[in-house]
Motif scaffolding. Sequence first.
Motif, PDB file in Angstrom:
ATOM      1  N   GLU A  31       4.079   9.146  -0.336  1.00 39.67           N
ATOM      2  CA  GLU A  31       5.058   8.218   0.241  1.00 39.67           C
ATOM      3  C   GLU A  31       5.458   8.782   1.594  1.00 39.67           C
ATOM      4  O   GLU A  31       5.105   9.919   1.916  1.00 39.67           O
ATOM      5  N   ASP A  82       6.493   1.620   6.331  1.00 42.56           N
ATOM      6  CA  ASP A  82       7.626   2.461   5.995  1.00 42.56           C
ATOM      7  C   ASP A  82       8.647   2.380   7.122  1.00 42.56           C
ATOM      8  O   ASP A  82       8.288   2.554   8.289  1.00 42.56           O
ATOM      9  N   ARG A  91      -0.238  -5.124  -1.867  1.00 44.91           N
ATOM     10  CA  ARG A  91       0.357  -6.107  -2.794  1.00 44.91           C
ATOM     11  C   ARG A  91       0.744  -7.382  -2.069  1.00 44.91           C
ATOM     12  O   ARG A  91       0.722  -8.461  -2.653  1.00 44.91           O
TER      13      ARG A  91
HETATM   14  P1  HAM Z   1       7.988   3.162  -3.757  1.00 45.90           P
HETATM   15  O1  HAM Z   1       8.804   2.188  -4.546  1.00 45.90           O
HETATM   16  O2  HAM Z   1       7.413   4.319  -4.509  1.00 45.90           O
HETATM   17  O3  HAM Z   1       8.926   3.667  -2.595  1.00 45.90           O
HETATM   18  O4  HAM Z   1       6.807   2.427  -3.015  1.00 45.90           O
HETATM   19  C1  HAM Z   1       7.071   1.325  -2.185  1.00 45.90           C
HETATM   20  C2  HAM Z   1       6.023   0.260  -2.378  1.00 45.90           C
HETATM   21  O5  HAM Z   1       4.714   0.790  -2.181  1.00 45.90           O
HETATM   22  C3  HAM Z   1       5.954  -0.343  -3.771  1.00 45.90           C
HETATM   23  O6  HAM Z   1       6.961  -1.301  -3.964  1.00 45.90           O
HETATM   24  C4  HAM Z   1       4.575  -0.949  -3.781  1.00 45.90           C
HETATM   25  O7  HAM Z   1       4.575  -2.198  -3.126  1.00 45.90           O
HETATM   26  C5  HAM Z   1       3.781   0.043  -2.957  1.00 45.90           C
HETATM   27  N1  HAM Z   1       3.043   0.933  -3.869  1.00 45.90           N
HETATM   28  C6  HAM Z   1       3.491   2.021  -4.521  1.00 45.90           C
HETATM   29  N2  HAM Z   1       2.520   2.585  -5.262  1.00 45.90           N
HETATM   30  C7  HAM Z   1       1.402   1.820  -5.068  1.00 45.90           C
HETATM   31  C8  HAM Z   1       0.046   1.890  -5.542  1.00 45.90           C
HETATM   32  N3  HAM Z   1      -0.371   2.860  -6.335  1.00 45.90           N
HETATM   33  N4  HAM Z   1      -0.813   0.917  -5.121  1.00 45.90           N
HETATM   34  C9  HAM Z   1      -0.411  -0.063  -4.288  1.00 45.90           C
HETATM   35  N5  HAM Z   1       0.850  -0.170  -3.807  1.00 45.90           N
HETATM   36  C10 HAM Z   1       1.742   0.758  -4.188  1.00 45.90           C
HETATM   37  C11 HAM Z   1       8.571   4.579  -1.645  1.00 45.90           C
HETATM   38  O8  HAM Z   1       7.445   4.927  -1.413  1.00 45.90           O
HETATM   39  C12 HAM Z   1       9.742   5.051  -0.797  1.00 45.90           C
HETATM   40  N6  HAM Z   1       9.242   6.035   0.169  1.00 45.90           N
HETATM   41  C13 HAM Z   1      10.392   3.876  -0.098  1.00 45.90           C
HETATM   42  C14 HAM Z   1      11.518   4.300   0.791  1.00 45.90           C
HETATM   43  C15 HAM Z   1      11.500   4.435   2.133  1.00 45.90           C
HETATM   44  N7  HAM Z   1      12.735   4.621   0.393  1.00 45.90           N
HETATM   45  C16 HAM Z   1      13.480   4.960   1.429  1.00 45.90           C
HETATM   46  N8  HAM Z   1      12.726   4.857   2.503  1.00 45.90           N
END
Ligand code: HAM
Length: 428
Positions: free
Chosen positions: A84, A131, A313
């Motif tokens: 992330e 992001d 997605r």
């Molecule tokens: P997260 O909910 O882990 O948050 O991921 C954000 C989005 O990334 C998910 O809602 C989904 O759409 C996409 N995503 C996650 N995993 C996958 C996967 N394996 N395949 C496809 N899409 C995926 C974060 O990553 C945090 N860093 C968000 C954030 C930014 N919070 C504060 N600042």
Amino acid sequence: MPTFHAPRGTRDLLPAERASFDRLSAIAADLSRRYGYAGIETPMFEQTAVFERGVGAVTDIVEKELFRIQPRTDEAESWSLRPEGTAGVVRAYVQHGLRTWPQPVRVQYVGPMFRYDRPQAGRYRQFWQWDVEAIGDAGPGIDAEIVELGHRFYTEAGLSDVRVLLNSIGDPTCRPPYIERLTTYFERHRATLPDLEQARLRTNPLRLLDSKDPDMAALIADAPRIVDHLCDACRAHFDAVCEHLDALAVPVRIEPSLVRGLDYYTRTAFEYYREGAEGQQQALGGGGRYDGLVELLGGRPTPGIGFALGLDRVVLALAEAGAERARPARPAAFVASAEAGDTVERLRIATQLRRAGVSARADLGGRKLGRQLEQASREDAHFAVILGDELREGTVQLRDLRAGTQHPVPLTDLAREILRDEASHRHG
Ligand code: HAM
């Protein structure tokens, strides 16, 4: 010969699919300009400790899904591919002393993330996120700006039915006593908990609320809700965020069981879903406030908030919604000639057009004129520039493939005429 293929859970974005991603990146770039979020780029791998400390050592992302890079020597640091973006951006904020900049520091980028997840539709081991982070403002106005910005992205991408699920998960004052309450509640039902949830109850009880196990649904519905146990400061913050969002007419639903899968969150937490798809899971995006993260990564206490939207997605959701697919850019002109072997002239004229700003293609393989024109239609070119004997006098035939008309044009006017027609076509 062995047959080679992309690693499981990854995929090649061939030009048609890449065009969809480019379109989404262009929307993200345009919104970033309008909202004032500057571009940033951080490495795709970091010291593993950045994620262990930042995201949390007992989260699924770090425990099970981190791609750890095999060290080449004994003394090498441990690195991992980023699962992330937030931890890396906050690491950069601390490393470069960005607290001396005007606050909040608003930054964003589109890039690939890596999680050793069980691959399925919409869940990949390499996927792309937009992001967005705002570091250095305690809110609540910035919370609403961020939530609305994410929502705006879906609207402009063509998904009109996305709504925000919103919750507050408290702070270090009110969350520990709430977690105690929650643990006591689930302990009472321990015997009925699935194995995975029993283990989570020991390590990260909040995550039980996020369980997708159907057997857990009734228990979760009756569990104590954090929104009922917020301290006064968190309650006031949450109410103010809701008030700001109300004023922006963002479609929000308060979701008391929303907890998010990363440990750094405090207070505001949110996810984006298409209406009706909340149950099946697969958030289109999510984010929240992380007021302790800068300090965790070695900086002074500094609040922050952000989100990440999963572009893979969004592409899937657009296809499901029947949206027209983005297409690779079509050329304005295709340079063809009767002399099949005359690749020098075709390339020369195409290059002249390109230098003048026209998107131009030419057949460089020596096909016959008929095949060259077929190719021009297949590529959906607006014009065919046909070279013949009159080229000696500096003239070519310009065929409008859409209108079916053709007329001679001096080479000196060619680029100008094509650009003018293209522009009037776009605006007409
Ligand atoms: P997260 O909910 O882990 O948050 O991921 C954000 C989005 O990334 C998910 O809602 C989904 O759409 C996409 N995503 C996650 N995993 C996958 C996967 N394996 N395949 C496809 N899409 C995926 C974060 O990553 C945090 N860093 C968000 C954030 C930014 N919070 C504060 N600042």
